[in-house]
Write a protein that holds these residues in place. Structure first.
Motif, PDB file in Angstrom:
ATOM      1  N   PRO A 206      -5.314  18.958  41.453  1.00 17.84           N
ATOM      2  CA  PRO A 206      -4.934  20.325  41.839  1.00 17.84           C
ATOM      3  C   PRO A 206      -5.902  21.360  41.252  1.00 17.84           C
ATOM      4  O   PRO A 206      -6.509  21.137  40.204  1.00 17.84           O
ATOM      5  CB  PRO A 206      -3.535  20.484  41.231  1.00 17.84           C
ATOM      6  CG  PRO A 206      -3.032  19.089  41.041  1.00 17.84           C
ATOM      7  CD  PRO A 206      -4.239  18.260  40.726  1.00 17.84           C
ATOM      8  N   GLU A 207      -6.029  22.487  41.945  1.00 20.70           N
ATOM      9  CA  GLU A 207      -6.888  23.557  41.451  1.00 20.70           C
ATOM     10  C   GLU A 207      -6.399  24.039  40.083  1.00 20.70           C
ATOM     11  O   GLU A 207      -5.203  24.135  39.838  1.00 20.70           O
ATOM     12  CB  GLU A 207      -6.903  24.728  42.429  1.00 20.70           C
ATOM     13  CG  GLU A 207      -7.585  24.428  43.747  1.00 20.70           C
ATOM     14  CD  GLU A 207      -9.074  24.163  43.584  1.00 20.70           C
ATOM     15  OE1 GLU A 207      -9.666  24.636  42.581  1.00 20.70           O
ATOM     16  OE2 GLU A 207      -9.656  23.492  44.464  1.00 20.70           O
ATOM     17  N   GLY A 208      -7.345  24.327  39.220  1.00 16.85           N
ATOM     18  CA  GLY A 208      -6.993  24.819  37.890  1.00 16.85           C
ATOM     19  C   GLY A 208      -6.578  23.724  36.926  1.00 16.85           C
ATOM     20  O   GLY A 208      -6.080  24.021  35.839  1.00 16.85           O
ATOM     21  N   ARG A 209      -6.820  22.457  37.309  1.00 16.46           N
ATOM     22  CA  ARG A 209      -6.442  21.341  36.451  1.00 16.46           C
ATOM     23  C   ARG A 209      -7.587  20.341  36.357  1.00 16.46           C
ATOM     24  O   ARG A 209      -8.575  20.422  37.113  1.00 16.46           O
ATOM     25  CB  ARG A 209      -5.155  20.675  36.959  1.00 16.46           C
ATOM     26  CG  ARG A 209      -3.969  21.630  37.044  1.00 16.46           C
ATOM     27  CD  ARG A 209      -2.723  20.926  37.528  1.00 16.46           C
ATOM     28  NE  ARG A 209      -2.110  20.106  36.494  1.00 16.46           N
ATOM     29  CZ  ARG A 209      -1.121  20.524  35.691  1.00 16.46           C
ATOM     30  NH1 ARG A 209      -0.659  21.760  35.782  1.00 16.46           N
ATOM     31  NH2 ARG A 209      -0.600  19.707  34.803  1.00 16.46           N
ATOM     32  N   LEU A 210      -7.455  19.381  35.430  1.00 17.71           N
ATOM     33  CA  LEU A 210      -8.519  18.414  35.157  1.00 17.71           C
ATOM     34  C   LEU A 210      -7.947  17.003  35.111  1.00 17.71           C
ATOM     35  O   LEU A 210      -6.829  16.784  34.623  1.00 17.71           O
ATOM     36  CB  LEU A 210      -9.187  18.717  33.804  1.00 17.71           C
ATOM     37  CG  LEU A 210      -9.724  20.135  33.573  1.00 17.71           C
ATOM     38  CD1 LEU A 210     -10.116  20.316  32.111  1.00 17.71           C
ATOM     39  CD2 LEU A 210     -10.913  20.413  34.485  1.00 17.71           C
ATOM     40  N   TRP A 211      -8.748  16.047  35.612  1.00 22.30           N
ATOM     41  CA  TRP A 211      -8.429  14.627  35.442  1.00 22.30           C
ATOM     42  C   TRP A 211      -9.303  14.124  34.292  1.00 22.30           C
ATOM     43  O   TRP A 211     -10.529  14.214  34.345  1.00 22.30           O
ATOM     44  CB  TRP A 211      -8.734  13.857  36.728  1.00 22.30           C
ATOM     45  CG  TRP A 211      -8.488  12.383  36.628  1.00 22.30           C
ATOM     46  CD1 TRP A 211      -9.389  11.419  36.274  1.00 22.30           C
ATOM     47  CD2 TRP A 211      -7.257  11.693  36.888  1.00 22.30           C
ATOM     48  NE1 TRP A 211      -8.812  10.171  36.288  1.00 22.30           N
ATOM     49  CE2 TRP A 211      -7.492  10.310  36.666  1.00 22.30           C
ATOM     50  CE3 TRP A 211      -5.990  12.095  37.280  1.00 22.30           C
ATOM     51  CZ2 TRP A 211      -6.503   9.350  36.828  1.00 22.30           C
ATOM     52  CZ3 TRP A 211      -5.008  11.135  37.443  1.00 22.30           C
ATOM     53  CH2 TRP A 211      -5.259   9.786  37.225  1.00 22.30           C
ATOM     54  N   VAL A 212      -8.668  13.629  33.211  1.00 23.97           N
ATOM     55  CA  VAL A 212      -9.409  13.263  32.006  1.00 23.97           C
ATOM     56  C   VAL A 212      -9.140  11.806  31.647  1.00 23.97           C
ATOM     57  O   VAL A 212      -8.039  11.288  31.866  1.00 23.97           O
ATOM     58  CB  VAL A 212      -9.029  14.178  30.817  1.00 23.97           C
ATOM     59  CG1 VAL A 212      -9.435  15.621  31.091  1.00 23.97           C
ATOM     60  CG2 VAL A 212      -7.537  14.098  30.501  1.00 23.97           C
ATOM     61  N   MET A 213     -10.171  11.156  31.083  1.00 28.11           N
ATOM     62  CA  MET A 213     -10.060   9.750  30.697  1.00 28.11           C
ATOM     63  C   MET A 213     -10.839   9.529  29.413  1.00 28.11           C
ATOM     64  O   MET A 213     -11.821  10.228  29.129  1.00 28.11           O
ATOM     65  CB  MET A 213     -10.592   8.837  31.815  1.00 28.11           C
ATOM     66  CG  MET A 213      -9.919   9.039  33.162  1.00 28.11           C
ATOM     67  SD  MET A 213     -10.643   8.050  34.512  1.00 28.11           S
ATOM     68  CE  MET A 213     -10.000   6.434  34.108  1.00 28.11           C
ATOM     69  N   GLY A 214     -10.411   8.521  28.636  1.00 28.35           N
ATOM     70  CA  GLY A 214     -11.154   8.139  27.451  1.00 28.35           C
ATOM     71  C   GLY A 214     -12.296   7.212  27.809  1.00 28.35           C
ATOM     72  O   GLY A 214     -12.286   6.549  28.853  1.00 28.35           O
ATOM     73  N   ASP A 215     -13.293   7.132  26.925  1.00 28.86           N
ATOM     74  CA  ASP A 215     -14.436   6.240  27.184  1.00 28.86           C
ATOM     75  C   ASP A 215     -14.109   4.783  26.871  1.00 28.86           C
ATOM     76  O   ASP A 215     -14.776   3.882  27.369  1.00 28.86           O
ATOM     77  CB  ASP A 215     -15.638   6.691  26.342  1.00 28.86           C
ATOM     78  CG  ASP A 215     -16.234   7.995  26.846  1.00 28.86           C
ATOM     79  OD1 ASP A 215     -15.769   8.508  27.892  1.00 28.86           O
ATOM     80  OD2 ASP A 215     -17.172   8.503  26.198  1.00 28.86           O
ATOM     81  N   ASP A 222      -4.467   8.192  28.846  1.00 33.16           N
ATOM     82  CA  ASP A 222      -5.048   9.388  29.440  1.00 33.16           C
ATOM     83  C   ASP A 222      -4.327   9.735  30.738  1.00 33.16           C
ATOM     84  O   ASP A 222      -3.148   9.399  30.902  1.00 33.16           O
ATOM     85  CB  ASP A 222      -6.561   9.209  29.639  1.00 33.16           C
ATOM     86  CG  ASP A 222      -6.917   7.869  30.283  1.00 33.16           C
ATOM     87  OD1 ASP A 222      -6.236   7.484  31.253  1.00 33.16           O
ATOM     88  OD2 ASP A 222      -7.871   7.218  29.816  1.00 33.16           O
ATOM     89  N   SER A 223      -5.029  10.384  31.664  1.00 32.68           N
ATOM     90  CA  SER A 223      -4.382  10.833  32.899  1.00 32.68           C
ATOM     91  C   SER A 223      -3.729   9.703  33.672  1.00 32.68           C
ATOM     92  O   SER A 223      -2.710   9.907  34.361  1.00 32.68           O
ATOM     93  CB  SER A 223      -5.415  11.537  33.788  1.00 32.68           C
ATOM     94  OG  SER A 223      -5.797  12.789  33.242  1.00 32.68           O
ATOM     95  N   ARG A 224      -4.263   8.493  33.571  1.00 31.71           N
ATOM     96  CA  ARG A 224      -3.697   7.354  34.301  1.00 31.71           C
ATOM     97  C   ARG A 224      -2.279   7.036  33.858  1.00 31.71           C
ATOM     98  O   ARG A 224      -1.475   6.518  34.644  1.00 31.71           O
ATOM     99  CB  ARG A 224      -4.575   6.120  34.104  1.00 31.71           C
ATOM    100  CG  ARG A 224      -5.988   6.258  34.637  1.00 31.71           C
ATOM    101  CD  ARG A 224      -6.851   5.114  34.138  1.00 31.71           C
ATOM    102  NE  ARG A 224      -6.978   5.131  32.677  1.00 31.71           N
ATOM    103  CZ  ARG A 224      -7.480   4.137  31.954  1.00 31.71           C
ATOM    104  NH1 ARG A 224      -7.893   3.030  32.551  1.00 31.71           N
ATOM    105  NH2 ARG A 224      -7.563   4.232  30.641  1.00 31.71           N
ATOM    106  N   ASP A 225      -1.977   7.326  32.598  1.00 29.03           N
ATOM    107  CA  ASP A 225      -0.656   6.992  32.057  1.00 29.03           C
ATOM    108  C   ASP A 225       0.407   8.021  32.415  1.00 29.03           C
ATOM    109  O   ASP A 225       1.575   7.847  32.056  1.00 29.03           O
ATOM    110  CB  ASP A 225      -0.740   6.879  30.529  1.00 29.03           C
ATOM    111  CG  ASP A 225      -1.633   5.734  30.097  1.00 29.03           C
ATOM    112  OD1 ASP A 225      -1.192   4.585  30.144  1.00 29.03           O
ATOM    113  OD2 ASP A 225      -2.801   6.013  29.731  1.00 29.03           O
ATOM    114  N   HIS A 226       0.022   9.083  33.110  1.00 25.44           N
ATOM    115  CA  HIS A 226       0.980  10.147  33.428  1.00 25.44           C
ATOM    116  C   HIS A 226       0.955  10.476  34.917  1.00 25.44           C
ATOM    117  O   HIS A 226       1.226  11.604  35.319  1.00 25.44           O
ATOM    118  CB  HIS A 226       0.653  11.394  32.598  1.00 25.44           C
ATOM    119  CG  HIS A 226       0.635  11.143  31.123  1.00 25.44           C
ATOM    120  ND1 HIS A 226       1.783  11.120  30.353  1.00 25.44           N
ATOM    121  CD2 HIS A 226      -0.396  10.851  30.278  1.00 25.44           C
ATOM    122  CE1 HIS A 226       1.463  10.850  29.090  1.00 25.44           C
ATOM    123  NE2 HIS A 226       0.160  10.682  29.023  1.00 25.44           N
TER     124      HIS A 226
END
Length: 282
Positions: A206-215, A222-226
């Motif tokens: 969505p606009e104004g949001r970020l998809w984040v992940m650990g290395d 991270d985002s996958r768990d939610h």
């Protein structure tokens, strides 16, 4: 003879009276008024004397207190040391590393970009509410965390931005790579032996949001768990505290955290369509 004596006494008395008047007038001369004005701020002089006097222990205490205030102000508004508490960002960041978080990176109209390593408050996205605790302990821990001496708050996370508002992020292509807007991303920064993701997903951020992940994908929450949470696991840009720019400690790992070139080939959002914002599939 008596007359001369009387005149002499009168002359002496007259001269004495004249000198007294001159001294009285000179006490109100402009120069003295300026000296009185210069001496007026006595409380400031007393405060300065208290700060600089009292021996070396008092001066050391004052310097320490002023330095602490300066450090807290800088860490609160400009650059904050951040202690890495877990393995979720290996091998880029290791437990015990101190990174310098640039809090001005996104304050003047710039937004997080793909590949940035960011620190954010996960309240409302990764956490429902901030954990409660002893207020005094919380203040002391926050102060220690502000200078990198303690682990950050449980609500603070550090992850890499993989998708920004409008991006379609999917996992995975036939070679096991994550795609952003249809472009495969070669993530050379992943921990050796890790796959990009064992969890398949397909989401439009969505606009104004970020998809984040650990290395360290196999050890990162991270985002996958939610995916099933409001926002589909994405983080509001407004919750970003800053961008991690440098590894400052230990000295042997001192280096700059560069934005990976692999994201430069990702096309702008809107190239691919088909997933609803916040949607996911397995």
């Amino acid at each position: 003879m008596d007359t001369e004596g009387q005149l002499t006494e009168r002359d002496r008395a007259s001269r004495s009276s004249t000198e007294h008047e001159e001294r009285s007038r000179s006490s109100h001369a402009p120069g003295d008024a300026a000296e009185e004005t210069a001496a007026a701020p006595r409380p400031a002089r007393r405060a300065l004397g208290w700060l600089t006097g009292g021996g070396p222990w008092r001066r050391a205490g004052v310097v320490t207190a002023l330095s602490a205030v300066l450090v807290l102000l800088v860490s609160g508004w400009v650059v904050q040391p951040f202690l890495i508490p877990s393995r979720s960002m290996e091998n880029t960041l290791r437990p015990g590393d101190r990174v310098l978080v640039n809090k001005l990176a996104y304050r003047f109209g710039d937004d997080p970009r793909r590949g940035d390593v960011v620190v954010f408050d996960g309240t409302g996205s990764f956490l429902g509410e901030k954990p409660s605790g002893n207020p005094v302990t919380g203040v002391l821990r926050k102060a220690a965390a502000a200078v990198g001496l303690a682990a950050p708050a449980e609500s603070d996370y550090i992850k890499r931005v993989v998708g920004v508002g409008g991006d379609r992020v999917t996992c995975c292509d036939k070679r096991g790579r994550i795609e952003v807007n249809g472009q495969p991303v070669n993530e050379h920064y992943l921990r050796p032996g890790d796959s990009p993701s064992r969890v398949p997903f397909d989401i439009v951020v969505p606009e104004g949001r970020l998809w984040v992940m650990g290395d360290h994908r196999s050890a990162s929450r991270d985002s996958r768990d939610h995916l099933g949470a409001p926002g589909g696991g994405t983080v509001p840009v407004g919750q970003v505290i800053g961008r991690a720019d440098w590894i400052a400690w230990p000295v042997g790992r001192w280096s700059r955290l560069e934005r990976p070139e692999t994201f430069a080939r990702v096309p702008q959002p809107g190239v691919m369509h088909g997933a609803e914002p916040g949607g996911a599939h397995g």
